[in-house]
Scaffold this motif. Structure first.
Motif, PDB file in Angstrom:
ATOM      1  N   VAL A 129       4.033-115.071 -20.364  1.00 17.12           N
ATOM      2  CA  VAL A 129       5.213-114.202 -20.458  1.00 17.12           C
ATOM      3  C   VAL A 129       4.996-112.934 -19.635  1.00 17.12           C
ATOM      4  CG1 VAL A 129       6.649-112.831 -22.019  1.00 17.12           C
ATOM      5  CG2 VAL A 129       5.897-115.098 -22.720  1.00 17.12           C
ATOM      6  N   TYR A 149      11.994-104.514 -24.802  1.00 20.51           N
ATOM      7  CA  TYR A 149      10.681-104.216 -25.394  1.00 20.51           C
ATOM      8  C   TYR A 149      10.595-102.800 -25.971  1.00 20.51           C
ATOM      9  CZ  TYR A 149       9.108-108.604 -23.445  1.00 20.51           C
ATOM     10  OH  TYR A 149       8.966-109.948 -23.172  1.00 20.51           O
ATOM     11  N   ARG A 176      16.952-112.117 -17.914  1.00 17.22           N
ATOM     12  CA  ARG A 176      16.769-113.137 -18.962  1.00 17.22           C
ATOM     13  C   ARG A 176      16.995-114.545 -18.416  1.00 17.22           C
ATOM     14  NH1 ARG A 176      16.805-111.598 -24.482  1.00 17.22           N
ATOM     15  NH2 ARG A 176      17.790-113.593 -24.951  1.00 17.22           N
ATOM     16  N   ALA A 188       7.547-121.519 -28.213  1.00 16.04           N
ATOM     17  CA  ALA A 188       7.162-120.166 -28.619  1.00 16.04           C
ATOM     18  C   ALA A 188       5.919-120.196 -29.467  1.00 16.04           C
ATOM     19  CB  ALA A 188       8.312-119.539 -29.376  1.00 16.04           C
TER      20      ALA A 188
ATOM     21  N   GLY B  18      20.272-110.553 -25.845  1.00 13.27           N
ATOM     22  CA  GLY B  18      19.598-111.460 -26.761  1.00 13.27           C
ATOM     23  C   GLY B  18      20.347-111.637 -28.065  1.00 13.27           C
ATOM     24  N   GLU B  48      20.691-120.112 -28.793  1.00 11.39           N
ATOM     25  CA  GLU B  48      20.112-120.212 -27.450  1.00 11.39           C
ATOM     26  C   GLU B  48      19.397-118.907 -27.088  1.00 11.39           C
ATOM     27  OE1 GLU B  48      21.726-120.799 -22.890  1.00 11.39           O
ATOM     28  OE2 GLU B  48      23.058-121.327 -24.559  1.00 11.39           O
ATOM     29  N   ALA B  49      20.038-117.803 -27.382  1.00 15.70           N
ATOM     30  CA  ALA B  49      19.436-116.495 -27.078  1.00 15.70           C
ATOM     31  C   ALA B  49      18.208-116.253 -27.955  1.00 15.70           C
ATOM     32  CB  ALA B  49      20.465-115.392 -27.282  1.00 15.70           C
ATOM     33  N   LEU B  52      15.024-117.838 -26.567  1.00 13.91           N
ATOM     34  CA  LEU B  52      14.399-117.049 -25.493  1.00 13.91           C
ATOM     35  C   LEU B  52      13.743-115.784 -26.058  1.00 13.91           C
ATOM     36  CD1 LEU B  52      13.819-116.734 -22.491  1.00 13.91           C
ATOM     37  CD2 LEU B  52      15.995-115.529 -22.256  1.00 13.91           C
ATOM     38  N   ASP B  53      14.400-115.154 -27.028  1.00 16.68           N
ATOM     39  CA  ASP B  53      13.797-113.969 -27.664  1.00 16.68           C
ATOM     40  C   ASP B  53      12.419-114.298 -28.225  1.00 16.68           C
ATOM     41  OD1 ASP B  53      15.993-112.442 -27.100  1.00 16.68           O
ATOM     42  OD2 ASP B  53      16.844-112.522 -29.122  1.00 16.68           O
ATOM     43  N   MET B  54      12.316-115.468 -28.860  1.00 16.29           N
ATOM     44  CA  MET B  54      11.021-115.846 -29.449  1.00 16.29           C
ATOM     45  C   MET B  54       9.981-116.072 -28.359  1.00 16.29           C
ATOM     46  SD  MET B  54      12.258-118.306 -32.554  1.00 16.29           S
ATOM     47  CE  MET B  54      10.631-118.828 -33.042  1.00 16.29           C
ATOM     48  N   GLN B  55      10.417-116.683 -27.269  1.00 14.75           N
ATOM     49  CA  GLN B  55       9.471-116.904 -26.165  1.00 14.75           C
ATOM     50  C   GLN B  55       8.990-115.583 -25.567  1.00 14.75           C
ATOM     51  OE1 GLN B  55      11.778-119.593 -23.597  1.00 14.75           O
ATOM     52  NE2 GLN B  55       9.992-120.942 -23.674  1.00 14.75           N
ATOM     53  N   LEU B  56       9.885-114.608 -25.546  1.00 10.71           N
ATOM     54  CA  LEU B  56       9.557-113.330 -24.881  1.00 10.71           C
ATOM     55  C   LEU B  56       8.732-112.387 -25.757  1.00 10.71           C
ATOM     56  CD1 LEU B  56      12.896-112.460 -23.044  1.00 10.71           C
ATOM     57  CD2 LEU B  56      10.821-113.470 -22.098  1.00 10.71           C
ATOM     58  N   ALA B  57       8.543-112.759 -27.026  1.00 11.53           N
ATOM     59  CA  ALA B  57       7.840-111.833 -27.933  1.00 11.53           C
ATOM     60  C   ALA B  57       6.443-111.520 -27.405  1.00 11.53           C
ATOM     61  CB  ALA B  57       7.745-112.461 -29.319  1.00 11.53           C
ATOM     62  N   LEU B  58       6.114-110.259 -27.374  1.00 15.00           N
ATOM     63  CA  LEU B  58       4.792-109.800 -26.908  1.00 15.00           C
ATOM     64  C   LEU B  58       4.213-108.832 -27.934  1.00 15.00           C
ATOM     65  CD1 LEU B  58       5.417-109.020 -23.106  1.00 15.00           C
ATOM     66  CD2 LEU B  58       4.049-110.880 -24.051  1.00 15.00           C
ATOM     67  N   PRO B  59       2.885-108.769 -28.017  1.00 16.52           N
ATOM     68  CA  PRO B  59       2.295-107.778 -28.920  1.00 16.52           C
ATOM     69  C   PRO B  59       2.632-106.360 -28.469  1.00 16.52           C
ATOM     70  CG  PRO B  59       0.595-108.976 -27.699  1.00 16.52           C
ATOM     71  CD  PRO B  59       1.894-109.548 -27.283  1.00 16.52           C
TER      72      PRO B  59
END
Lengths: 188, 140
Positions: A129, A149, A176, A188, B18, B48-49, B52-59
Motif C-alpha cells: 500500500v 489518512y 482512489r 485486506a 470512501g 465497493e468503497a 478499498l478503504d480496508m485495503q488502504l488501512a495503514l498503521p
C-alpha cells in the motif's frame, strides 16, 4: 469558501498566537502539543522517513515561531491550515530531490499481539500500500494523505493545497481509482 | 439548505472520500445517508468503497518523540528569551574569566624561575617526553 472563512474567525489558535510571539513558554508548549503530531504525521506519511519528518517538523515550527506575531486573526485561513501548507511545501522540497524509496520499518508499527505469520502478511500488505501511494502523482498523493489518512475536512485540505473543493475531490477520486487498479486483487 | 442527493452524487462521494460518512462533506452527509437508507441499490456503492478503504488501512505514524518536542520548544520565542538571559550572564562571567586568567599567568611567571632552578625536576620532564619508546616497560 464561506465555510473556511467562518472557521478562520473561530480559529482556536488565534488567541494563542500573540502570547507565542511574546515568548510565553506555556503558549508555545500548547501550540506544539496541539499541532506537532499532525505536522509530524503528515511529513511521515509523505516522506516515509521518521528522521526526515523530525527535520520537517523543526522547519515548520521555526516558521511558526517566526510568523506568530504577524498572524492576522479572521484572515482567509486557520493557523492549522497554514501549518499544513508549510508542511506540504517543506515535504515537496525534499521530495523534489529524491523519490521516497527508503523502506520503513513496518513490523515495528504493527500490533505486537499478532502472531508472527499475521505480522509478516500485514507488513507485506502495508509495504504494498505504501509503495502504491508513493507512486501516485504528487498532487493526488497529497490529497489522499490529507483527507484519507490525516482526516482533514475537504475545505481544510483544499485550502492547504490552494485548490477548490471540486478540484480536490477530482484528485481524490483519481487517486482512489489508481490505487484500486494497483491493489486490485489483493485481500485486506 | 442541503442539495438534492442523487445516486450519481453518492457515487462521486464514495469514489472520492470512501465509505465512511464522517469523511463526506458535512453539507451532503445527511442527504446521502437518507438515500442509502431508501435505496438498497446504493449500498453496493458503499460496499465497493469499503473494500478499498480496508485495503488502504495503514498503521498510524509514530508520534513525535519527547526529544523532538523538546527541540521544537528550544527554538520557540520563549526559549530565545532564556538564551538572551544566558548571554547576559556571560557578560559578567567573561570578565571574571579574564581576571582569573591574568592572575594565573601572573602567578605562573612569578613562580617559574624557582621551578627552573630546581634541577631535580629535569628528570621528571625527560621521562614524560612523547618520543620516548618506554622500552623499559615494553621489552623484556
Amino acid at each position: 469558501m464561506p465555510e473556511a472563512q467562518s472557521d478562520a474567525r473561530e480559529d482556536p489558535d488565534a488567541e494563542l498566537l500573540p502570547a507565542v510571539a511574546a515568548g510565553d513558554a506555556r503558549a508555545c508548549s500548547t501550540l506544539v502539543d496541539r499541532h506537532a503530531g499532525r505536522v509530524h504525521g503528515l511529513a511521515s506519511r509523505l516522506l516515509g522517513d521518521a528522521a526526515e519528518a523530525d527535520d520537517v517538523s523543526q522547519e515548520v515550527f521555526l516558521a511558526a515561531w517566526k510568523h506568530a506575531g504577524r498572524w492576522r486573526p479572521g484572515g482567509s485561513a486557520r493557523f492549522s491550515t497554514w501549518l499544513t501548507r508549510v508542511t506540504l511545501n517543506a515535504c515537496r522540497d525534499r521530495l523534489r530531490s529524491r523519490r521516497p524509496t527508503a523502506p520503513v520499518e513496518v513490523l515495528e508499527l504493527l500490533p505486537g499481539d499478532a502472531g508472527p505469520e499475521r505480522r509478516t502478511l500485514d507488513a507485506e500488505r502495508v509495504m504494498r500500500v505504501r509503495a502504491a501511494v508513493a507512486e501516485l502523482p504528487p498532487r493526488q498523493r497529497e490529497a489522499l494523505v490529507l483527507c484519507h489518512y490525516q482526516g482533514l475536512r475537504q475545505d481544510e485540505a483544499a485550502a492547504a493545497m490552494e485548490l477548490s473543493v471540486d478540484a480536490l475531490e477530482s484528485l481524490l477520486a483519481r487517486a482512489r481509482r489508481a490505487l484500486r487498479l494497483r491493489l486490485g486483487g489483493e485481500t485486506a | 439548505m442541503s442539495p438534492a442527493m442523487t445516486r450519481e452524487r453518492l457515487q462521486a462521494l464514495t469514489a472520492a472520500y470512501g465509505a465512511d460518512p464522517a469523511r463526506w462533506p458535512a453539507s451532503e452527509r445527511d442527504a446521502a445517508l437518507r438515500l442509502l437508507d431508501a435505496s438498497p441499490d446504493a449500498e453496493a456503492l458503499l460496499r465497493e468503497a469499503q473494500a478499498l478503504d480496508m485495503q488502504l488501512a495503514l498503521p498510524e505514524p509514530a508520534a513525535p518523540t519527547p526529544a523532538l518536542r523538546a527541540a521544537l520548544l528550544r527554538s520557540a520565542p520563549g526559549a530565545r528569551v532564556v538564551g538572551w538571559r544566558e548571554a547576559w550572564s556571560w557578560r559578567f562571567a567573561l570578565p571574571a574569566l579574564a581576571l582569573s586568567l591574568t592572575l594565573g599567568i601572573g602567578m605562573g611567571l612569578a613562580v617559574a624561575p624557582v621551578a627552573q632552578a630546581d634541577d631535580g625536576d629535569e628528570d621528571v620532564l625527560t621521562l614524560a617526553q612523547l618520543d620516548d619508546d618506554y622500552t623499559e616497560f615494553t621489552e623484556p
